[in-house]
Motif scaffolding. Structure first.
Motif, PDB file in Angstrom:
ATOM      1  N   GLU A   1       0.845  -1.182   0.000  1.00 21.24           N
ATOM      2  CA  GLU A   1       0.000   0.000   0.000  1.00 21.24           C
ATOM      3  C   GLU A   1       0.889   1.244   0.000  1.00 21.24           C
ATOM      4  O   GLU A   1       1.814   1.340   0.802  1.00 21.24           O
ATOM      5  N   ALA A   2       0.625   2.162  -0.919  1.00 23.72           N
ATOM      6  CA  ALA A   2       1.390   3.410  -0.993  1.00 23.72           C
ATOM      7  C   ALA A   2       0.431   4.580  -0.908  1.00 23.72           C
ATOM      8  O   ALA A   2      -0.527   4.662  -1.664  1.00 23.72           O
ATOM      9  N   GLN A   3       0.689   5.485   0.033  1.00 21.08           N
ATOM     10  CA  GLN A   3      -0.179   6.647   0.213  1.00 21.08           C
ATOM     11  C   GLN A   3       0.674   7.874   0.486  1.00 21.08           C
ATOM     12  O   GLN A   3       1.756   7.768   1.052  1.00 21.08           O
ATOM     13  N   CYS A   4       0.182   9.022   0.074  1.00 22.19           N
ATOM     14  CA  CYS A   4       0.844  10.267   0.441  1.00 22.19           C
ATOM     15  C   CYS A   4      -0.217  11.315   0.745  1.00 22.19           C
ATOM     16  O   CYS A   4      -1.355  11.218   0.295  1.00 22.19           O
ATOM     17  N   ALA A   5       0.165  12.295   1.541  1.00 25.22           N
ATOM     18  CA  ALA A   5      -0.757  13.344   1.953  1.00 25.22           C
ATOM     19  C   ALA A   5       0.004  14.666   1.947  1.00 25.22           C
ATOM     20  O   ALA A   5       1.228  14.673   2.046  1.00 25.22           O
TER      21      ALA A   5
END
Length: 112
Positions: free
Chosen positions: A4-8
């Motif tokens: 899982e790859a997420q950025c904010a």
């Protein structure tokens, strides 16, 4: 296997994802979506792999990576190794020893 790859925050984008084997040259993956799926065709060598994700927001860039091991044996067949959260297994490519036309070789793997 998937990561899982997420950025904010919301305007942040996942730009590139690369995969490298034991510190070798990184190869860019076709997809860098929130779920990164790695197939056995991509993980074609036994050893240490590193997945790197690059993200950007405006003019700022960030990078994160995860290193994991791939072994060509199922957990039940590995002696003296206790698989951890970063160890994954898949079988090597098998060559059939059947030489007659009516001979068939089938392999089934069930993962709990």
């Amino acid at each position: 296997m998937s990561f899982e790859a997420q950025c904010a925050p919301e305007d942040c984008t996942l730009d590139t994802c690369t995969l490298s084997f034991e510190g070798g040259e990184a190869v860019e993956l076709e997809s860098c979506a929130e779920t990164i799926e790695l197939t056995t065709a991509e993980l074609n060598a036994e050893g240490s792999w590193t997945l790197t994700v690059n993200a950007s927001l405006d003019e700022q860039t960030e990078s994160a990576s995860s290193t994991f091991d791939v072994r060509y044996a199922f957990d039940a067949g590995i002696e003296g190794l206790t698989p951890g959260p970063q160890t994954f297994s898949h079988p090597p490519e098998l060559t059939s020893f059947c030489t007659r036309e009516d001979c068939e070789l089938t392999i089934t793997c069930t993962d709990a």
